[in-house]
Motif scaffolding. Structure first.
Motif, PDB file in Angstrom:
ATOM      1  N   SER A   1       0.762  -1.262   0.051  1.00 36.63           N
ATOM      2  CA  SER A   1       0.281   0.080   0.006  1.00 36.63           C
ATOM      3  C   SER A   1       0.767   1.333   0.089  1.00 36.63           C
ATOM      4  O   SER A   1       0.406   2.192  -0.580  1.00 36.63           O
ATOM      5  CB  SER A   1      -0.822   0.027   1.166  1.00 36.63           C
ATOM      6  OG  SER A   1      -0.103   0.066   2.501  1.00 36.63           O
ATOM      7  N   LYS A   2       1.914   1.219   0.433  1.00 36.17           N
ATOM      8  CA  LYS A   2       2.879   2.318   0.555  1.00 36.17           C
ATOM      9  C   LYS A   2       4.186   2.349  -0.156  1.00 36.17           C
ATOM     10  O   LYS A   2       4.998   3.119  -0.378  1.00 36.17           O
ATOM     11  CB  LYS A   2       3.378   2.574   2.063  1.00 36.17           C
ATOM     12  CG  LYS A   2       2.148   3.108   3.138  1.00 36.17           C
ATOM     13  CD  LYS A   2       2.791   3.089   4.572  1.00 36.17           C
ATOM     14  CE  LYS A   2       1.805   3.079   5.499  1.00 36.17           C
ATOM     15  NZ  LYS A   2       2.066   3.073   6.818  1.00 36.17           N
TER      16      LYS A   2
ATOM     17  N   GLU B   1      -0.116  15.743   9.634  1.00 34.81           N
ATOM     18  CA  GLU B   1      -1.655  16.190   9.977  1.00 34.81           C
ATOM     19  C   GLU B   1      -1.500  17.260  11.157  1.00 34.81           C
ATOM     20  O   GLU B   1      -0.864  16.963  12.079  1.00 34.81           O
ATOM     21  CB  GLU B   1      -2.481  14.763  10.319  1.00 34.81           C
ATOM     22  CG  GLU B   1      -2.423  13.975   9.267  1.00 34.81           C
ATOM     23  CD  GLU B   1      -3.466  12.820   9.544  1.00 34.81           C
ATOM     24  OE1 GLU B   1      -4.360  13.055   9.970  1.00 34.81           O
ATOM     25  OE2 GLU B   1      -3.045  11.689   9.463  1.00 34.81           O
TER      26      GLU B   1
ATOM     27  N   LYS C   1      -5.519   8.929  17.365  1.00 31.41           N
ATOM     28  CA  LYS C   1      -5.127   8.657  15.800  1.00 31.41           C
ATOM     29  C   LYS C   1      -3.779   8.001  15.836  1.00 31.41           C
ATOM     30  O   LYS C   1      -3.622   7.078  14.938  1.00 31.41           O
ATOM     31  CB  LYS C   1      -5.348   9.784  15.020  1.00 31.41           C
ATOM     32  CG  LYS C   1      -5.382   9.449  13.522  1.00 31.41           C
ATOM     33  CD  LYS C   1      -5.652  10.671  13.039  1.00 31.41           C
ATOM     34  CE  LYS C   1      -5.999  10.172  11.231  1.00 31.41           C
ATOM     35  NZ  LYS C   1      -6.358  11.719  10.607  1.00 31.41           N
TER      36      LYS C   1
ATOM     37  N   ASP D   1      -3.980   4.428  17.396  1.00 30.36           N
ATOM     38  CA  ASP D   1      -4.725   3.406  16.487  1.00 30.36           C
ATOM     39  C   ASP D   1      -3.853   3.155  15.104  1.00 30.36           C
ATOM     40  O   ASP D   1      -4.360   2.388  14.217  1.00 30.36           O
ATOM     41  CB  ASP D   1      -5.953   3.927  16.183  1.00 30.36           C
ATOM     42  CG  ASP D   1      -6.951   4.339  17.209  1.00 30.36           C
ATOM     43  OD1 ASP D   1      -6.634   3.470  18.424  1.00 30.36           O
ATOM     44  OD2 ASP D   1      -8.120   4.722  17.243  1.00 30.36           O
ATOM     45  N   GLY D   2      -2.712   3.890  15.096  1.00 33.18           N
ATOM     46  CA  GLY D   2      -1.954   3.671  13.890  1.00 33.18           C
ATOM     47  C   GLY D   2      -2.407   4.186  12.479  1.00 33.18           C
ATOM     48  O   GLY D   2      -2.179   3.826  11.222  1.00 33.18           O
ATOM     49  N   LYS D   3      -3.278   5.302  12.646  1.00 33.91           N
ATOM     50  CA  LYS D   3      -3.853   5.996  11.549  1.00 33.91           C
ATOM     51  C   LYS D   3      -3.354   7.335  11.101  1.00 33.91           C
ATOM     52  O   LYS D   3      -3.504   7.956  10.077  1.00 33.91           O
ATOM     53  CB  LYS D   3      -5.359   6.109  11.834  1.00 33.91           C
ATOM     54  CG  LYS D   3      -6.050   4.731  11.991  1.00 33.91           C
ATOM     55  CD  LYS D   3      -7.491   5.061  12.256  1.00 33.91           C
ATOM     56  CE  LYS D   3      -8.376   3.771  12.554  1.00 33.91           C
ATOM     57  NZ  LYS D   3      -9.842   3.826  12.876  1.00 33.91           N
ATOM     58  N   MET D   4      -2.351   7.687  11.940  1.00 39.55           N
ATOM     59  CA  MET D   4      -1.550   8.895  11.514  1.00 39.55           C
ATOM     60  C   MET D   4      -0.746   8.864  10.149  1.00 39.55           C
ATOM     61  O   MET D   4      -0.095   7.790  10.237  1.00 39.55           O
ATOM     62  CB  MET D   4      -0.569   9.474  12.650  1.00 39.55           C
ATOM     63  CG  MET D   4      -0.182  10.803  12.806  1.00 39.55           C
ATOM     64  SD  MET D   4      -1.550  11.870  13.030  1.00 39.55           S
ATOM     65  CE  MET D   4      -1.544  11.932  15.092  1.00 39.55           C
ATOM     66  N   ARG D   5      -0.777   9.741   9.663  1.00 39.63           N
ATOM     67  CA  ARG D   5       0.118   9.967   8.142  1.00 39.63           C
ATOM     68  C   ARG D   5       0.517  11.319   8.157  1.00 39.63           C
ATOM     69  O   ARG D   5       0.294  12.096   7.754  1.00 39.63           O
ATOM     70  CB  ARG D   5      -0.831   9.621   6.928  1.00 39.63           C
ATOM     71  CG  ARG D   5      -1.625   8.417   6.753  1.00 39.63           C
ATOM     72  CD  ARG D   5      -0.623   7.253   6.695  1.00 39.63           C
ATOM     73  NE  ARG D   5      -1.194   5.819   6.626  1.00 39.63           N
ATOM     74  CZ  ARG D   5      -1.467   4.882   7.768  1.00 39.63           C
ATOM     75  NH1 ARG D   5      -1.069   5.278   8.810  1.00 39.63           N
ATOM     76  NH2 ARG D   5      -2.028   3.844   7.258  1.00 39.63           N
ATOM     77  N   TYR D   6       1.896  11.365   8.596  1.00 36.66           N
ATOM     78  CA  TYR D   6       2.684  10.522   9.149  1.00 36.66           C
ATOM     79  C   TYR D   6       3.031  10.768  10.742  1.00 36.66           C
ATOM     80  O   TYR D   6       3.486  10.362  11.669  1.00 36.66           O
ATOM     81  CB  TYR D   6       3.821   9.918   8.612  1.00 36.66           C
ATOM     82  CG  TYR D   6       3.583   8.935   7.204  1.00 36.66           C
ATOM     83  CD1 TYR D   6       3.161   7.722   7.429  1.00 36.66           C
ATOM     84  CD2 TYR D   6       3.751   9.352   6.148  1.00 36.66           C
ATOM     85  CE1 TYR D   6       2.816   6.781   6.421  1.00 36.66           C
ATOM     86  CE2 TYR D   6       3.429   8.432   5.249  1.00 36.66           C
ATOM     87  CZ  TYR D   6       2.936   7.152   5.124  1.00 36.66           C
ATOM     88  OH  TYR D   6       2.622   6.375   4.071  1.00 36.66           O
TER      89      TYR D   6
END
Length: 333
Positions: A198-199, A304, A319, A322-327
């Motif tokens: 995905s990355k 973010e 965030k 939960d492992g949702k931070m980019r980045y």
């Protein structure tokens, strides 16, 4: 004069608490009005502690202590950054040899100054751990460089990893996406390992030469070996996956603060002459070099932003958890 400030603290329940404080500048301290602060995984470790959170602060000096002009170049109006270390002694063997990150008398995040933190509006900070921010780096991008950037810069700069070396980076996250940029700009061949595809495109755009999916033991057996491995994943990886890709004499750097065991046997190390090196954020000279290098090379985190409020801190830390931070999250006053 001193300064009143708002600070966001942890608590026994894990909820973020808004508190008030007041500080005057000590002889070797400056007062800094905070404008931005990066959100780091280390902050999460102190979320259940009654202390000010935040250690990737950026702000403007509003007042200096009585000895600051004599001992440093810092002046009112300077834009400065703060990091994990809060004060070093300046006289131990490590300090006088430029390794302030190993200071015998260091005060660092979590061990002192619990009434304040860079998740807030102002701090008093010792000049021994204060850094001017180059004009080329906007404040919102400077915060994550102070700890995250310094963490990945340290192994690359401190251990004589030469241009052209194949450097493996495990995970494209808060640390990994910065490690890719620094290593690529330093002339290294960057080999990225991730759990999924995905990355891939983003890793290549950041400077990676190769991208490989590490899906389990045997998945990397045919990859050309790397001379150094930066482990930036949020948890310790299965080393059985990565041992086959390590060259003889390779260096391994576990950079994420974690408590899981890395499963390696003495024979794993002996047969390949491998070295596992624990290393924290850089000493003072290297942080200065890192900031100059990032400014000249245009290295910046992907961020973010969140408001510097109790709700903003809660949202950012949730965030991240939960492992949702980019980045990298950045709180903005």
């Amino acid at each position: 004069m001193g300064i009143d400030f708002t600070v966001f603290k942890g608590s026994a329940s894990g909820s973020i608490v808004e508190a008030k404080g007041y500080r005057e500048a000590g002889p070797t301290e400056v007062l800094v009005k905070i404008s931005h602060c990066g959100v780091c995984g280390t902050d999460e470790h102190y979320r259940h502690t009654d202390q000010g959170l935040g250690h990737e602060g950026i702000g403007i000096i509003t007042e200096v202590g009585s000895m600051v002009h004599t001992l440093s170049e810092f002046r009112v109006g300077d834009r400065v950054g703060m990091s994990y270390f809060q004060k070093v002694c300046g006289y131990c063997d490590f300090c006088v040899s430029g390794r302030q990150n190993m200071c015998s008398n260091v005060v660092f995040f979590g061990t002192g100054n619990h009434d304040q933190g860079c998740f807030g509006t102002a701090v008093a900070w010792d000049i021994s751990c204060l850094f001017k921010i180059p004009d080329e780096i906007p404040s919102e991008f400077a915060g994550p460089l102070m700890c995250g950037g310094s963490t990945v810069w340290s192994p690359l700069a401190d251990f004589n990893i030469k241009p052209g070396t194949r450097v493996g980076i495990v995970a494209v996250g808060g640390l990994g996406h910065l490690a890719i940029q620094f290593a690529a700009k330093m002339g290294m061949e960057v080999v990225v390992f991730s759990g999924t595809e995905s990355k891939k495109q983003q890793a290549l755009e950041l400077g990676a030469s190769e991208f490989h999916v590490a899906s389990g033991p045997g998945s990397l057996d045919k990859v050309e070996k790397v001379g150094a491995l930066l482990i930036t994943s949020s948890v310790s990886p299965d080393m059985a996956v990565y041992l086959p890709v390590l060259a003889q004499g390779a260096l391994m750097f576990p950079l994420t603060v974690g408590f899981e065991q890395m499963k390696l046997t003495p024979m794993d190390l002996i047969t390949r002459n491998l070295k596992v090196i624990g290393h924290v954020v850089s000493g003072t000279p290297n942080v200065r070099q890192m900031l100059r290098f990032a400014a000249k090379q245009g290295i910046k985190p992907i961020i973010e932003t969140f408001p510097m409020t109790r709700d903003g801190v809660e949202e950012a830390m949730t965030k991240l958890r939960d492992g949702k931070m980019r980045y990298r999250g950045v709180l903005v006053v």
